[in-house]
Write an enzyme that holds these catalytic residues in place. Structure first.
Site, short mmCIF file in Angstrom:
data_model
loop_
_atom_site.label_atom_id
_atom_site.label_comp_id
_atom_site.label_asym_id
_atom_site.label_seq_id
_atom_site.Cartn_x
_atom_site.Cartn_y
_atom_site.Cartn_z
N CYS A 20 -11.16 3.24 -1.11
CA CYS A 20 -9.89 3.72 -0.56
C CYS A 20 -9.63 2.96 0.73
O CYS A 20 -10.56 2.67 1.48
CB CYS A 20 -9.98 5.22 -0.29
SG CYS A 20 -8.53 5.90 0.55
N HIS A 56 -8.56 3.73 3.52
CA HIS A 56 -8.89 4.36 4.80
C HIS A 56 -10.39 4.40 5.11
O HIS A 56 -10.78 4.58 6.26
CB HIS A 56 -8.38 5.80 4.83
CG HIS A 56 -6.89 5.92 4.90
ND1 HIS A 56 -6.06 5.37 3.95
CD2 HIS A 56 -6.09 6.53 5.80
CE1 HIS A 56 -4.80 5.65 4.27
NE2 HIS A 56 -4.79 6.35 5.38
N CYS A 98 -3.78 -0.92 -2.16
CA CYS A 98 -4.02 0.50 -2.44
C CYS A 98 -4.95 0.65 -3.65
O CYS A 98 -4.64 0.16 -4.74
CB CYS A 98 -2.67 1.16 -2.72
SG CYS A 98 -2.78 2.91 -3.08
N ASP A 113 0.86 -1.17 0.00
CA ASP A 113 0.00 0.00 0.00
C ASP A 113 0.90 1.23 0.00
O ASP A 113 2.10 1.14 0.29
CB ASP A 113 -0.91 0.00 1.25
CG ASP A 113 -1.81 1.22 1.28
OD1 ASP A 113 -2.43 1.52 0.25
OD2 ASP A 113 -1.88 1.90 2.32
N SER A 114 0.30 2.38 -0.28
CA SER A 114 1.06 3.63 -0.22
C SER A 114 1.50 3.94 1.21
O SER A 114 2.40 4.73 1.42
CB SER A 114 0.19 4.76 -0.75
OG SER A 114 -1.04 4.80 -0.03
N GLU A 118 -6.34 9.56 9.45
CA GLU A 118 -5.00 9.49 10.04
C GLU A 118 -4.90 10.36 11.29
O GLU A 118 -4.01 10.16 12.11
CB GLU A 118 -3.95 9.85 8.99
CG GLU A 118 -3.96 8.84 7.86
CD GLU A 118 -2.62 8.54 7.24
OE1 GLU A 118 -1.65 9.22 7.57
OE2 GLU A 118 -2.58 7.60 6.43
N1 DGL Z 1 -3.98 3.89 -0.05
C1 DGL Z 1 -4.61 4.93 -0.82
C2 DGL Z 1 -5.82 4.34 -1.56
O1 DGL Z 1 -6.37 3.33 -1.20
C3 DGL Z 1 -5.02 6.10 0.07
C4 DGL Z 1 -3.87 6.93 0.57
C5 DGL Z 1 -3.08 7.60 -0.54
O2 DGL Z 1 -3.57 8.58 -1.15
O3 DGL Z 1 -1.99 7.13 -0.83
O4 DGL Z 1 -6.22 4.90 -2.55
#
Ligand code: DGL
Length: 268
Positions: A186, A188, A75, A12-13, A154
């Site tokens: 997403c 989050h 992600c 993931d990012s 976050e």
């Molecule tokens: N992990 C990213 C997503 O699911 C969200 C956070 C980011 O913008 O990197 O799109």
């Protein structure tokens, strides 16, 4: 190591992909996991396609060092823009979150109106629209980027008046469209599910892409005879590209369990 006992790689990012690991641990408790969070370069959701693809290629290269049996792109932003390129360059099975989420939404909608929320990059990619059109062209899709949701989560602001106000503002256009299924597109957003659910009302099914993806991972592993259903103690390893402290603290909220050790690494 036998192929079955090899770990599943997840990237993931940053921290958000732990929502997918949570589902993975619950649904496939014998599987070992190597998690890579690119915390030094998060967010991906505000970046361009070429940058997202480059970062994603590097993330897969990192996970391949662990001889993983498959890779899950937790992600949504990477899945939206990079999946075809990743599959072109690497032989290992790679699963993204878009198709499973799209499948679930088309199954759940009764009135054939589906909403998608995600980062700006995910919404611009129109990846969910494309996936849904392939499954059922009669479904109309309304999308909305919600850039404040990631910082909100976050910061731990998962409910309360500010969170509610922002959620109402973002989701109002989707309510106007009369959708009856909403994809939380997403990593989050599952943490905001309670507020999102209150704002959208009971008639709207919330689709958690992470959960749906784990079902696809199981199916793929079974098909390839790679599912680890023995009673073995799994191993969970976490790697990040920035300081580990923040990841460990916040990560426990995403994962719903304690994180023993996190290692800071470079891609190279
Ligand atoms: N992990 C990213 C997503 O699911 C969200 C956070 C980011 O913008 O990197 O799109």
């Amino acid at each position: 190591m036998s192929a079955v006992r090899k770990p599943i790689g997840v990237f993931d990012s940053g921290i958000g992909g732990l929502t997918l690991v949570k589902a993975l641990v619950e649904e496939l408790p014998s599987e070992s996991v190597v998690y890579f969070g690119d915390t030094a370069r998060v967010p991906y959701g505000t970046k361009s396609k070429s940058t997202i693809v480059r970062f994603s290629l590097e993330n897969v290269e990192f996970l391949l060092r662990f001889d993983v049996k498959c890779i899950v792109v937790a992600c949504n932003t990477s899945s939206s823009w990079a999946l075809p390129t990743l599959r072109k360059y690497f032989k290992v099975p790679i699963i993204g979150v878009i198709r499973p989420g799209a499948m679930a939404a088309t199954r759940r909608t009764r009135n054939k109106r589906v909403g998608v929320i995600g980062t700006r990059a995910t919404v611009e990619s129109r990846a969910y629209e494309t996936a849904i059109a392939r499954i059922d062209p009669a479904v109309t899709v309304s999308s909305q980027s919600c850039p404040l949701f990631v910082p909100l989560v976050e910061s731990g602001w998962l409910n309360g008046s500010v969170c509610r106000m922002i959620t109402e503002q973002y989701l109002d256009p989707l309510k106007q469209q009369g959708i009856d299924a909403l994809i939380l597109g997403c990593t989050h957003y599952p943490l905001l599910a309670s507020t999102i659910g209150q704002v959208m009302g009971e008639g709207v099914a919330l689709i958690d892409s992470a959960k749906e993806t784990v079902a696809e991972v199981r199916g793929m592993l079974m098909g390839e005879d790679l599912l680890c259903d023995q009673h073995v103690k799994p191993r969970y390893q976490f790697f990040v590209t920035d300081e580990a402290d923040h990841f460990t603290q916040l990560g426990e909220q995403f994962l719903g369990r304690s994180i023993r050790s996190v290692e800071r690494v470079n891609h190279r």
